[in-house]
Design an enzyme around this catalytic site. Structure first.
Site, PDB file in Angstrom:
ATOM      1  CG  ASP A   1      -0.302   0.178   2.530  1.00  0.00           C
ATOM      2  OD1 ASP A   1       0.944   0.245   2.582  1.00  0.00           O
ATOM      3  OD2 ASP A   1      -1.018   0.287   3.543  1.00  0.00           O
ATOM      4  CG  HIS A   2      -0.647   4.822   1.589  1.00  0.00           C
ATOM      5  ND1 HIS A   2      -1.701   3.935   1.729  1.00  0.00           N
ATOM      6  CD2 HIS A   2      -0.591   5.512   2.747  1.00  0.00           C
ATOM      7  CE1 HIS A   2      -2.259   4.104   2.909  1.00  0.00           C
ATOM      8  NE2 HIS A   2      -1.604   5.048   3.562  1.00  0.00           N
TER       9      HIS A   2
ATOM     10  CB  CYS B   1       1.322  -2.322   4.767  1.00  0.00           C
ATOM     11  SG  CYS B   1       1.223  -3.393   6.210  1.00  0.00           S
TER      12      CYS B   1
ATOM     13  N   GLY C   1       3.432  -4.101   8.209  1.00  0.00           N
ATOM     14  CA  GLY C   1       3.374  -5.491   7.738  1.00  0.00           C
ATOM     15  C   GLY C   1       2.184  -6.241   8.323  1.00  0.00           C
TER      16      GLY C   1
ATOM     17  N   GLY D   1      -1.236  -5.451   8.764  1.00  0.00           N
ATOM     18  CA  GLY D   1      -2.509  -5.516   8.031  1.00  0.00           C
ATOM     19  C   GLY D   1      -2.407  -6.485   6.859  1.00  0.00           C
TER      20      GLY D   1
ATOM     21  CG  HIS E   1      10.353 -25.163  12.657  1.00  0.00           C
ATOM     22  ND1 HIS E   1      10.422 -25.209  14.027  1.00  0.00           N
ATOM     23  CD2 HIS E   1      11.508 -25.730  12.209  1.00  0.00           C
ATOM     24  CE1 HIS E   1      11.561 -25.779  14.406  1.00  0.00           C
ATOM     25  NE2 HIS E   1      12.245 -26.098  13.329  1.00  0.00           N
ATOM     26  CG  ASN E   2       6.082 -21.788  11.129  1.00  0.00           C
ATOM     27  OD1 ASN E   2       6.978 -21.043  11.541  1.00  0.00           O
ATOM     28  ND2 ASN E   2       5.421 -22.606  11.941  1.00  0.00           N
TER      29      ASN E   2
ATOM     30  NE  ARG F   1       3.582   4.480   7.754  1.00  0.00           N
ATOM     31  CZ  ARG F   1       2.271   4.521   7.559  1.00  0.00           C
ATOM     32  NH1 ARG F   1       1.454   4.015   8.472  1.00  0.00           N
ATOM     33  NH2 ARG F   1       1.768   5.083   6.480  1.00  0.00           N
TER      34      ARG F   1
ATOM     35  NE  ARG G   1      10.071 -31.608  14.980  1.00  0.00           N
ATOM     36  CZ  ARG G   1      11.287 -31.388  14.505  1.00  0.00           C
ATOM     37  NH1 ARG G   1      11.784 -32.173  13.577  1.00  0.00           N
ATOM     38  NH2 ARG G   1      12.013 -30.368  14.956  1.00  0.00           N
TER      39      ARG G   1
ATOM     40  NE  ARG H   1       4.586 -30.619  15.336  1.00  0.00           N
ATOM     41  CZ  ARG H   1       5.805 -30.755  15.842  1.00  0.00           C
ATOM     42  NH1 ARG H   1       6.773 -29.914  15.485  1.00  0.00           N
ATOM     43  NH2 ARG H   1       6.069 -31.698  16.704  1.00  0.00           N
TER      44      ARG H   1
HETATM   45  C1  RB5 Z   1      -1.564   2.815   6.501  1.00  0.00           C
HETATM   46  O1  RB5 Z   1      -1.570   4.016   7.185  1.00  0.00           O
HETATM   47  C2  RB5 Z   1      -1.272   1.663   7.442  1.00  0.00           C
HETATM   48  O2  RB5 Z   1      -2.352   1.452   8.283  1.00  0.00           O
HETATM   49  C3  RB5 Z   1      -0.928   0.407   6.678  1.00  0.00           C
HETATM   50  O3  RB5 Z   1       0.161   0.662   5.843  1.00  0.00           O
HETATM   51  C4  RB5 Z   1      -0.530  -0.793   7.492  1.00  0.00           C
HETATM   52  O4  RB5 Z   1       0.469  -0.474   8.408  1.00  0.00           O
HETATM   53  C5  RB5 Z   1      -1.627  -1.569   8.084  1.00  0.00           C
HETATM   54  O5  RB5 Z   1      -1.417  -2.587   8.751  1.00  0.00           O
END
Ligand code: RB5
Length: 146
Positions: free
Chosen positions: A12-13, A69, A72, A74, A102-103, A113, A136, A140
């Site tokens: 996203d932005h 994002c 990360g 969201g 493992h996953n 950010r 194993r 899982r």
């Molecule tokens: C956008 O402001 C922000 O909410 C998005 O980039 C992300 O961090 C969401 O989880």
């Protein structure tokens, strides 16, 4: 590095600049990638992009996905709604490695950010170079989808 991997990538932005740096890095290593957007810094909705990449990985056209994002988080929450997706948001190399060993994580989520570019690239390199250990752990993972 295992160059048989191709990547579906989106942000996203809030992750736009780090996504571009990751694309430059992957191209410099000759990986095949497809950028699903966003293509500028205008405010947009991360679930839309997470869904694009989750579907691209589930279609098996792409082996792995990368979502960026602000944090990360969201992206991770959205991608994990898709059965068969194992999206992770590791903020260190140990968790990046274990998430594969493992996953068998198939989507890496990164927070622009949260992480500096140097650490983000090291996490990415670690994730790409790690190998699922099966046995194993496969049992899982099967239990997750049951
Ligand atoms: C956008 O402001 C922000 O909410 C998005 O980039 C992300 O961090 C969401 O989880």
């Amino acid at each position: 590095m295992n160059r048989n991997i191709n990547f579906a990538i989106a942000s996203d932005h809030g992750g736009f600049e780090l996504k571009n740096k990751i694309i430059d890095y992957l191209k410099s290593k000759n990986f095949e990638i497809k950028d699903f957007g966003t293509y500028d810094k205008s405010s947009c909705d991360y679930p839309y992009y997470a869904k694009q990449v989750a579907n691209a990985v589930l279609s098996e056209e792409f082996k792995k996905g990368i979502l960026v994002c602000g944090t990360g988080i969201g992206m991770q929450i959205t991608a994990n709604r898709f059965k068969g997706i194992r999206a992770v948001c590791p903020n260190n190399c140990y968790c990046a490695r274990m998430s594969v060993e493992h996953n068998n994580s198939n989507i890496l989520c990164l927070g622009q950010r949260v992480l500096g570019e140097g650490l983000a690239v090291e996490i990415l390199e670690t994730w790409i170079n790690s190998v699922f250990q099966g046995e194993r752990h496969q049992k899982r993972i099967d239990m997750i989808d049951e």
